[in-house]
Motif scaffolding. Structure first.
Motif, PDB file in Angstrom:
ATOM      1  N   GLU A   6      19.433  -2.046 -10.148  1.00 40.81           N
ATOM      2  CA  GLU A   6      18.589  -0.867 -10.317  1.00 40.81           C
ATOM      3  C   GLU A   6      17.423  -1.243 -11.206  1.00 40.81           C
ATOM      4  O   GLU A   6      17.596  -1.930 -12.213  1.00 40.81           O
ATOM      5  CB  GLU A   6      19.387   0.272 -10.944  1.00 40.81           C
ATOM      6  CG  GLU A   6      20.463   0.825 -10.031  1.00 40.81           C
ATOM      7  CD  GLU A   6      21.142   2.023 -10.670  1.00 40.81           C
ATOM      8  OE1 GLU A   6      20.517   3.096 -10.700  1.00 40.81           O
ATOM      9  OE2 GLU A   6      22.266   1.848 -11.135  1.00 40.81           O
ATOM     10  N   TYR A   9       9.853   0.877 -11.895  1.00 47.76           N
ATOM     11  CA  TYR A   9       8.532   0.314 -11.647  1.00 47.76           C
ATOM     12  C   TYR A   9       7.568   0.875 -12.684  1.00 47.76           C
ATOM     13  O   TYR A   9       7.453   2.080 -12.849  1.00 47.76           O
ATOM     14  CB  TYR A   9       8.085   0.683 -10.232  1.00 47.76           C
ATOM     15  CG  TYR A   9       6.749   0.104  -9.836  1.00 47.76           C
ATOM     16  CD1 TYR A   9       6.556  -1.261  -9.768  1.00 47.76           C
ATOM     17  CD2 TYR A   9       5.683   0.943  -9.529  1.00 47.76           C
ATOM     18  CE1 TYR A   9       5.334  -1.791  -9.395  1.00 47.76           C
ATOM     19  CE2 TYR A   9       4.464   0.421  -9.157  1.00 47.76           C
ATOM     20  CZ  TYR A   9       4.291  -0.947  -9.086  1.00 47.76           C
ATOM     21  OH  TYR A   9       3.085  -1.460  -8.714  1.00 47.76           O
ATOM     22  N   ILE A  30      12.968  -6.251  -2.481  1.00 50.59           N
ATOM     23  CA  ILE A  30      13.094  -4.862  -2.909  1.00 50.59           C
ATOM     24  C   ILE A  30      12.746  -3.977  -1.724  1.00 50.59           C
ATOM     25  O   ILE A  30      11.683  -4.128  -1.126  1.00 50.59           O
ATOM     26  CB  ILE A  30      12.167  -4.563  -4.099  1.00 50.59           C
ATOM     27  CG1 ILE A  30      12.538  -5.455  -5.276  1.00 50.59           C
ATOM     28  CG2 ILE A  30      12.212  -3.082  -4.466  1.00 50.59           C
ATOM     29  CD1 ILE A  30      11.574  -5.414  -6.416  1.00 50.59           C
ATOM     30  N   VAL A  32      12.305  -0.037  -0.713  1.00 50.16           N
ATOM     31  CA  VAL A  32      12.181   1.320  -1.222  1.00 50.16           C
ATOM     32  C   VAL A  32      12.051   2.243  -0.022  1.00 50.16           C
ATOM     33  O   VAL A  32      11.173   2.070   0.823  1.00 50.16           O
ATOM     34  CB  VAL A  32      10.939   1.463  -2.137  1.00 50.16           C
ATOM     35  CG1 VAL A  32      10.806   2.890  -2.621  1.00 50.16           C
ATOM     36  CG2 VAL A  32      11.016   0.492  -3.292  1.00 50.16           C
ATOM     37  N   GLU A  34      12.877   6.523   1.459  1.00 53.98           N
ATOM     38  CA  GLU A  34      13.125   7.901   1.056  1.00 53.98           C
ATOM     39  C   GLU A  34      14.562   8.323   1.298  1.00 53.98           C
ATOM     40  O   GLU A  34      15.076   9.180   0.606  1.00 53.98           O
ATOM     41  CB  GLU A  34      12.168   8.827   1.798  1.00 53.98           C
ATOM     42  CG  GLU A  34      10.716   8.621   1.403  1.00 53.98           C
ATOM     43  CD  GLU A  34       9.781   9.576   2.111  1.00 53.98           C
ATOM     44  OE1 GLU A  34      10.257  10.570   2.684  1.00 53.98           O
ATOM     45  OE2 GLU A  34       8.576   9.320   2.080  1.00 53.98           O
TER      46      GLU A  34
END
Length: 64
Positions: A6, A9, A30, A32, A34
């Motif tokens: 975890e 940013y 990484i 990302v 929704e």
């Protein structure tokens, strides 16, 4: 199996929320998204040698 890290940013870099035990210079990816469906779309086609249920159990344990 990978390692779930975890991170937050800060506008320039991603900083782990907890100390991580990986060698300096290790390349990471990484993703990302929704929703979990966005994540599944991103990783579709990547060969794995564990079941989806095993991965979901790892994720569930890491957020507790």
């Amino acid at each position: 199996m990978g390692t779930i890290i975890e991170a937050a940013y800060d506008g320039e870099t991603f900083r782990p929320l907890r100390r991580v035990n990986i060698p300096k210079g290790t390349k990471v990816r990484i993703i990302v998204g929704e929703t979990i469906w966005d994540l599944l779309d991103e990783i579709e086609g990547i060969p794995v040698d564990v079941s989806v249920e095993e991965v979901l159990e790892d994720v569930r344990q890491s957020v507790q």
